[in-house]
Structures are given as structure tokens and as C-alpha cells.
Design a protein around this motif. Structure first.
Motif, PDB file in Angstrom:
ATOM      1  N   ILE A   1       0.838  -1.202   0.000  1.00 44.68           N
ATOM      2  CA  ILE A   1       0.000   0.000   0.000  1.00 44.68           C
ATOM      3  C   ILE A   1       0.877   1.258   0.000  1.00 44.68           C
ATOM      4  CG2 ILE A   1      -1.683   1.320   1.349  1.00 44.68           C
ATOM      5  CD1 ILE A   1      -2.786  -1.367   2.352  1.00 44.68           C
ATOM      6  N   TRP A   2       1.978   1.220   0.750  1.00 45.80           N
ATOM      7  CA  TRP A   2       2.858   2.382   0.838  1.00 45.80           C
ATOM      8  C   TRP A   2       3.581   2.647  -0.486  1.00 45.80           C
ATOM      9  CZ3 TRP A   2       4.006   6.323   3.973  1.00 45.80           C
ATOM     10  CH2 TRP A   2       5.229   6.992   3.813  1.00 45.80           C
ATOM     11  N   TRP A   3       4.052   1.571  -1.112  1.00 45.21           N
ATOM     12  CA  TRP A   3       4.853   1.723  -2.326  1.00 45.21           C
ATOM     13  C   TRP A   3       4.019   1.862  -3.602  1.00 45.21           C
ATOM     14  CZ3 TRP A   3       9.870   2.747  -2.658  1.00 45.21           C
ATOM     15  CH2 TRP A   3      10.677   2.498  -1.550  1.00 45.21           C
ATOM     16  N   TRP A   4       2.768   1.482  -3.552  1.00 45.15           N
ATOM     17  CA  TRP A   4       1.966   1.461  -4.792  1.00 45.15           C
ATOM     18  C   TRP A   4       1.942   2.808  -5.524  1.00 45.15           C
ATOM     19  CZ3 TRP A   4       0.120  -2.914  -6.962  1.00 45.15           C
ATOM     20  CH2 TRP A   4      -0.745  -2.772  -8.045  1.00 45.15           C
ATOM     21  N   PRO A   5       1.723   3.949  -4.820  1.00 45.02           N
ATOM     22  CA  PRO A   5       1.680   5.236  -5.554  1.00 45.02           C
ATOM     23  C   PRO A   5       3.003   5.585  -6.229  1.00 45.02           C
ATOM     24  CG  PRO A   5       0.680   5.456  -3.390  1.00 45.02           C
ATOM     25  CD  PRO A   5       1.367   4.132  -3.407  1.00 45.02           C
ATOM     26  N   LYS A   6       4.106   5.051  -5.719  1.00 45.45           N
ATOM     27  CA  LYS A   6       5.407   5.360  -6.301  1.00 45.45           C
ATOM     28  C   LYS A   6       5.592   4.730  -7.677  1.00 45.45           C
ATOM     29  CE  LYS A   6       7.594   5.746  -1.746  1.00 45.45           C
ATOM     30  NZ  LYS A   6       7.813   7.199  -1.817  1.00 45.45           N
ATOM     31  N   PHE A   7       4.740   3.753  -7.989  1.00 43.02           N
ATOM     32  CA  PHE A   7       4.835   3.065  -9.284  1.00 43.02           C
ATOM     33  C   PHE A   7       3.550   3.251 -10.085  1.00 43.02           C
ATOM     34  CE2 PHE A   7       7.553   0.783  -6.292  1.00 43.02           C
ATOM     35  CZ  PHE A   7       8.769   0.831  -6.961  1.00 43.02           C
ATOM     36  N   ALA A   8       3.039   4.474 -10.034  1.00 42.16           N
ATOM     37  CA  ALA A   8       1.771   4.768 -10.721  1.00 42.16           C
ATOM     38  C   ALA A   8       1.972   5.195 -12.168  1.00 42.16           C
ATOM     39  CB  ALA A   8       1.011   5.853  -9.955  1.00 42.16           C
ATOM     40  N   GLY A   9       3.205   5.193 -12.628  1.00 44.05           N
ATOM     41  CA  GLY A   9       3.467   5.622 -13.990  1.00 44.05           C
ATOM     42  C   GLY A   9       2.955   4.632 -15.026  1.00 44.05           C
ATOM     43  N   SER A  10       3.110   4.996 -16.299  1.00 39.32           N
ATOM     44  CA  SER A  10       2.601   4.167 -17.398  1.00 39.32           C
ATOM     45  C   SER A  10       3.690   3.361 -18.091  1.00 39.32           C
ATOM     46  CB  SER A  10       1.871   5.045 -18.425  1.00 39.32           C
ATOM     47  OG  SER A  10       2.751   6.047 -18.927  1.00 39.32           O
ATOM     48  N   GLY A  11       4.934   3.496 -17.685  1.00 43.69           N
ATOM     49  CA  GLY A  11       6.026   2.776 -18.336  1.00 43.69           C
ATOM     50  C   GLY A  11       6.027   1.297 -18.000  1.00 43.69           C
ATOM     51  N   ILE A  12       6.816   0.537 -18.764  1.00 39.88           N
ATOM     52  CA  ILE A  12       6.893  -0.904 -18.547  1.00 39.88           C
ATOM     53  C   ILE A  12       7.498  -1.232 -17.193  1.00 39.88           C
ATOM     54  CG2 ILE A  12       9.150  -1.038 -19.680  1.00 39.88           C
ATOM     55  CD1 ILE A  12       6.314  -3.679 -19.697  1.00 39.88           C
ATOM     56  N   GLY A  13       8.458  -0.387 -16.768  1.00 34.91           N
ATOM     57  CA  GLY A  13       9.066  -0.624 -15.468  1.00 34.91           C
ATOM     58  C   GLY A  13       8.062  -0.495 -14.336  1.00 34.91           C
ATOM     59  N   ALA A  14       7.234   0.546 -14.393  1.00 38.37           N
ATOM     60  CA  ALA A  14       6.224   0.745 -13.355  1.00 38.37           C
ATOM     61  C   ALA A  14       5.193  -0.380 -13.384  1.00 38.37           C
ATOM     62  CB  ALA A  14       5.538   2.096 -13.546  1.00 38.37           C
ATOM     63  N   PHE A  15       4.854  -0.832 -14.589  1.00 34.70           N
ATOM     64  CA  PHE A  15       3.876  -1.920 -14.729  1.00 34.70           C
ATOM     65  C   PHE A  15       4.401  -3.214 -14.101  1.00 34.70           C
ATOM     66  CE2 PHE A  15       2.426  -5.624 -17.178  1.00 34.70           C
ATOM     67  CZ  PHE A  15       1.061  -5.559 -16.904  1.00 34.70           C
ATOM     68  N   LEU A  16       5.665  -3.535 -14.391  1.00 31.82           N
ATOM     69  CA  LEU A  16       6.250  -4.752 -13.827  1.00 31.82           C
ATOM     70  C   LEU A  16       6.397  -4.646 -12.309  1.00 31.82           C
ATOM     71  CD1 LEU A  16       9.005  -5.549 -16.494  1.00 31.82           C
ATOM     72  CD2 LEU A  16       6.805  -6.707 -16.159  1.00 31.82           C
ATOM     73  N   ALA A  17       6.706  -3.438 -11.826  1.00 29.59           N
ATOM     74  CA  ALA A  17       6.825  -3.250 -10.387  1.00 29.59           C
ATOM     75  C   ALA A  17       5.487  -3.490  -9.696  1.00 29.59           C
ATOM     76  CB  ALA A  17       7.334  -1.844 -10.082  1.00 29.59           C
ATOM     77  N   ARG A  18       4.407  -2.990 -10.300  1.00 27.34           N
ATOM     78  CA  ARG A  18       3.083  -3.212  -9.706  1.00 27.34           C
ATOM     79  C   ARG A  18       2.725  -4.692  -9.694  1.00 27.34           C
ATOM     80  NH1 ARG A  18       1.824   1.478 -12.728  1.00 27.34           N
ATOM     81  NH2 ARG A  18       0.767   0.238 -14.327  1.00 27.34           N
ATOM     82  N   ILE A  19       3.063  -5.385 -10.787  1.00 20.07           N
ATOM     83  CA  ILE A  19       2.821  -6.836 -10.831  1.00 20.07           C
ATOM     84  C   ILE A  19       3.597  -7.529  -9.720  1.00 20.07           C
ATOM     85  CG2 ILE A  19       3.215  -8.944 -12.155  1.00 20.07           C
ATOM     86  CD1 ILE A  19       0.874  -7.385 -13.170  1.00 20.07           C
ATOM     87  N   GLY A  20       4.869  -7.140  -9.520  1.00 17.44           N
ATOM     88  CA  GLY A  20       5.676  -7.745  -8.480  1.00 17.44           C
ATOM     89  C   GLY A  20       5.120  -7.498  -7.098  1.00 17.44           C
TER      90      GLY A  20
END
Length: 381
Positions: free
Chosen positions: A24-43
Motif C-alpha cells: 500500500i505504501w509503495w503502490w503510488p510510487k509506481f503509478a506511472g505508465s512505463g513498462i518498469g512501473a507496470f512490472l513493479a506493480r505486478i511484483g
């Protein structure tokens, strides 16, 4: 930490809460649209899910005791155990012809300062079948009288107690409380002293396959293991009766099916059986595989109801416990009781409001032990 310990379960809960909070804390930090942010959210999502699933699976295992230890889970629990003598109480020697088992007293289900002559004793053994090559872990309950001098010439009756599938023998001790109930009933005189051998219905060496206590064509000879290998090992190790009149079988669910099956197909070894919520037609599914070599006749031979309808009934006694309210196999139990005929004798316990669960089986255990006691004979004084 043990697999089923409260400390381990509590640790997993703390980890799951911490991981969820971190996600929950880290989720907003990976709110971007790039592939890196997408993979981070999946992880992050997968990490939280794995933590929660671990808590769920551990909680289910703690309740049902499918696996009692890390070695049991990993399939490495095959080590031998050390011999423990009976403090000179074996004035009358075992009368088997096989190799004595290595034995080790266990504290599972026992008081911290238990006195065997008052509380009985539970021993862990590893049974290896000379005929079948199969092995299985078992717990052997020795009644208080086994350690009392006035009984040192007696050879006690034996009762198997099978778990359901894929249960573990510890479940019979910790959840159903079979040894504790047996000790109370035996010390009160309601149940004669008997040795109880607690096992799975499938040997440890064939797990996780459900063999239904079957001599599989071209496969594991499980019926032979339980009807010949195990008795020889038990008789060579403990002061128990040699005659079939001193041997019985009890079990719940799949164990109930195995109990009646062993008695019906090996009435030269077992004289009585108790089925707690067992079924009476053979099962075949992804857990069993093909147990019958593709033969309809072999499958029929393993149907307890078919055997009563087409073969002479064996001279055994059977107790069927079931519930008309919450037991899915009640119809099969009723059919079995209807087709049973002399020389087989049958009795029943119908549990009002009972379901297919350990709570119901624990309710009927005292009555089942009293019934079994009345149908087994000891040898010696």
C-alpha cells in the motif's frame, strides 16, 4: 520453528500484514505508465498474494494436520528411530516371527510428566514390509495396563486406527484425542486394555497417492502390507494377541472404507471393523489413479457392497457410524447395512446433526472403542 507451531503461524501473519502495508505504501510510487512501473506493480501484487496464500495454507494445514513437520512436507521423514525398552515389563515376550521394530516414545498428546502405568505411552515406529517393500510411519499407543506387573503375561488385543486421506497419524492424537479417550475408558474399566496402531490409509512410501488400501495390479500391494507386513512387525515387537480374534480395525472417511475392506477381505486376520463416516463403493479419481488395472472385475472385488451381494459374507462384526443429517455417504452406509447378512453381524451409531468432520468422529469414539472392546479377545492372563 515447527511447521504446525503457533509461533510459525504467527510469524507468517506478521509478515503478511507487513507486506500488505508495504505494498500500500509503495503502490503510488509506481503509478506511472512505463513498462518498469507496470512490472513493479505486478511484483508488488504477487508478493502480497504469496504472503496471504502462505497464511491460508498454513492455517488449513494446522487445522487438518495434512503435514505435521517440515520433513513430512518435503517427503524426507523416513529416518529410523532408536529402540526404547519397556523398563523390564515384558516378562512375556512378543510372539511374532518378523524383525522387531525400532521404537521411540513420543511426547505428542502426552502429559509433560506422564506415567506409562497410569497414562499409557505413545511410541513412534517406522514399519517396513518385507513382503511388499512398502514403508509407513505409525504411532503405537500402549495402554497403562501394558506397564503394570499384573498384566505382564497378557498379550493384548490390537486395533488399527486409520486417518482419512490425506491425513497424518498425529491427527488421531491431537484432534480426535484417541489415546486420551482410550486411557480414560480403559482405566474406568469400560474398555478392555488394547494396543492401538495409528496410521494413514496409504503407506508413507506411496504418498501422495490414495491407494484405498488396495493390492494394485502391477503396483503397490497395500492390502497385503496392512494385513501381513504390519501384523508381523507388531507381533514381533509388542505383547499382542496372535489370533485373528484379537485384531480389529477402525477408521474415519477413507480410513473407514479401509477398515471394513481389510476385515472383509482378510477375515483370517481381523475379526471386527468400525467405519466412521466411511464409504462402501471404491473410488477412482486423480488422487488414486487406476487402482484396478483397467479391470471392472477387480474394481468390483474392491466394492464392499458388491461383495455382499455376490460373495458369501465373511464371519466378522462391523460397526457403522454415520449421520442422516450431514454425512454425504449416508446412503451407502444404509445400503451396506441392508445387504449385510449372517455370518456377518452389523451394528450402527447414527449421529444427529453430525457432519463429515473430526468433531463428529470424536463424539462417537468412546462408543466405538467400547464396541470394539466387546468384539476382541486377549491372550494370556
Amino acid at each position: 520453528m515447527g511447521l504446525t507451531s503457533g509461533g510459525f503461524f504467527g510469524f507468517l501473519i506478521v509478515v503478511a500484514v507487513g507486506v500488505t502495508a508495504a505494498v500500500i505504501w509503495w503502490w503510488p510510487k509506481f503509478a506511472g505508465s512505463g513498462i518498469g512501473a507496470f512490472l513493479a506493480r505486478i511484483g508488488l501484487f504477487l508478493t502480497a498474494q504469496v504472503a496471504l496464500i502462505m497464511v491460508l495454507l498454513t492455517g488449513v494445514n494446522n487445522y487438518f494436520l495434512f503435514y505435521a513437520s517440515w520433513s513430512d512436507l518435503m517427503g524426507t521423514n523416513n529416518q529410523g528411530v532408536k529402540v526404547q525398552l519397556n523398563n523390564g515389563s515384558t516378562a512375556s515376550k512378543p510372539q511374532g516371527t518378523g524383525r522387531p521394530l525400532a521404537r521411540q516414545a513420543t511426547t505428542i498428546g502426552q502429559k509433560k510428566k506422564a506415567d506409562p502405568a497410569k497414562d499409557g505411552q505413545i511410541e513412534q515406529v517406522q514399519i517396513r514390509g518385507d513382503r511388499t517393500g512398502l514403508t509407513s510411519q505409525a504411532y503405537v499407543y500402549l495402554p497403562p495396563q501394558y506397564f503394570q506387573k499384573k498384566y505382564d503375561k497378557r498379550h493384548f488385543p490390537v486395533m488399527y486406527d486409520f486417518t482419512g486421506f490425506p491425513g497424518v497419524p498425529e491427527q488421531l492424537i491431537t484432534r480426535l484425542g484417541v489415546p486420551a479417550i482410550a486411557t480414560k475408558e480403559m482405566n474406568s474399566g469400560k474398555v478392555q486394555p488394547m494396543v492401538i496402531v495409528m496410521m494413514r490409509p496409504s503407506p508413507t512410501s506411496v504418498m501422495p497417492r490414495d491407494t484405498e488400501c488396495t493390492d494394485v495390479p502391477g503396483g503397490p500391494q497395500v492390502l497385503t502390507f496392512y494385513s501381513q507386513d504390519v501384523p508381523e512387525s507388531i507381533m514381533s515387537t509388542y505383547r499382542v494377541a496372535a489370533s485373528y480374534r484379537g485384531w480389529g480395525v477402525m477408521g474415519d472417511s477413507t480410513g473407514g472404507y479401509c477398515a471394513v475392506k481389510l476385515a472383509m477381505m482378510r477375515s483370517d486376520r481381523f475379526t471386527a471393523a468400525v467405519s466412521m463416516a466411511g464409504y462402501f463403493y471404491p473410488r477412482q479419481d486423480w488422487q488414486t489413479g487406476d487402482l484396478y488395472g483397467g479391470s471392472k472385475q477387480v474394481k468390483s472385488d474392491n466394492s464392499l457392497i458388491w461383495r455382499l451381494q455376490h460373495l458369501p459374507p465373511p464371519p466378522i462384526s462391523v460397526l457403522v457410524t454415520s449421520s442422516p443429517d450431514g454425512e454425504r455417504d449416508f446412503g451407502e452406509a444404509r445400503k451396506f447395512l441392508q445387504v449385510a447378512a449372517a455370518p456377518m453381524t452389523t451394528d450402527k451409531i447414527l449421529v444427529p446433526g453430525g457432519g463429515h468432520n473430526p468433531h463428529t468422529w470424536k463424539r462417537v469414539t468412546p462408543g466405538a472403542l467400547e464396541w470394539m472392546s466387546a468384539h476382541l479377545a486377549h491372550e494370556g492372563s
